[in-house]
Design an enzyme around this catalytic site. Sequence first.
Site, short mmCIF file in Angstrom:
data_model
loop_
_atom_site.label_atom_id
_atom_site.label_comp_id
_atom_site.label_asym_id
_atom_site.label_seq_id
_atom_site.Cartn_x
_atom_site.Cartn_y
_atom_site.Cartn_z
N HIS A 113 0.84 -1.21 0.00
CA HIS A 113 0.00 0.00 0.00
C HIS A 113 0.87 1.25 0.00
CE1 HIS A 113 -3.39 2.62 1.29
NE2 HIS A 113 -2.42 3.25 1.95
N GLU A 114 1.85 1.28 0.88
CA GLU A 114 2.70 2.48 0.99
C GLU A 114 3.52 2.69 -0.29
OE1 GLU A 114 2.57 4.83 3.29
OE2 GLU A 114 0.90 3.70 4.10
N HIS A 117 1.44 4.31 -2.97
CA HIS A 117 1.36 5.78 -2.94
C HIS A 117 2.53 6.40 -3.71
CE1 HIS A 117 -1.99 6.58 -0.27
NE2 HIS A 117 -1.49 5.90 0.74
N GLU A 171 -6.10 6.72 -1.37
CA GLU A 171 -6.10 5.52 -0.53
C GLU A 171 -6.56 4.29 -1.32
OE1 GLU A 171 -4.93 4.81 2.51
OE2 GLU A 171 -4.04 6.78 2.29
ZN LIG Z 1 -2.35 5.25 2.44
#
Ligand SMILES: [Zn+2]
Length: 252
Positions: A113-114, A117, A171
């Site tokens: 997830h990170e 980004h 997100e």
């Molecule tokens: Zn996030």
Amino acid sequence: MLLALIGCAKSPTGRNQLLVFPADQLDAMGVQAFDEMRSELTVDKDPAINDYVRCVANAITDEVTNKSTSWEVVVFKDPNPNAFALPGGKMGVYTGMLTVAENQSQLAAVLGHEVGHVLAQHGNERMSQQQLTSAALAVAAGSGYVDPYSMQALGLGAQVGILLPYSRTHESEADIIGLDLMAKAGFDPRQSVQLWKNMAKAGGGAPPEFLSTHPAGSTRIDNLLSHMAGALQIYNEARVKGKKPNCKQPGS
Ligand SMILES: [Zn+2]
């Protein structure tokens, strides 16, 4: 004048993005913010913990198609369940995250997830939006043009551009990119859902920092589930190809 500076781009999921800043400028900011964190926080040097986190992080970043970034992960001794990735390939995992992410696949979900980004240049996009807003305000106020490359803008960017909460769009996009990365690396993508359930539980009292910027509600889980069939297919193909990460959890 201003329009000439606006760069149009497509995110990895095909969304249109406005990117004003050169990528290497964001990379430099990420590296600088990381150096500051490394000097202000306590780095955990425990070899077992570092081996475990590096094993998961490397498996994820090995799946990044663009090989121009060299990735690095540091473990911080801090009970908060937190993790981040910054432009320039710098990742951090707080030891508190290792009690919420119960196994290698859940940690892979966090890091995927990170990294998502970063790959989708969300920091650049947010800074660009802020820059355009402040430029428009300045023009409206009659104070003239705001130079997006001014040091003031950079300082502002360092404060608000890369470490603040992301929008729901960002997100969701990071979740989808992360799900894809973890599946390609051979981590069970279904564990992403469990991770967010654990995260929600960990936020029982005062929400930890990560949870306050990453609401673990049904929107997020529904979004993950709607992409799960495809992720499982990628996962199964990766396993057949021999991608079976076996990162040894500390104390196990
Ligand atoms: Zn996030």
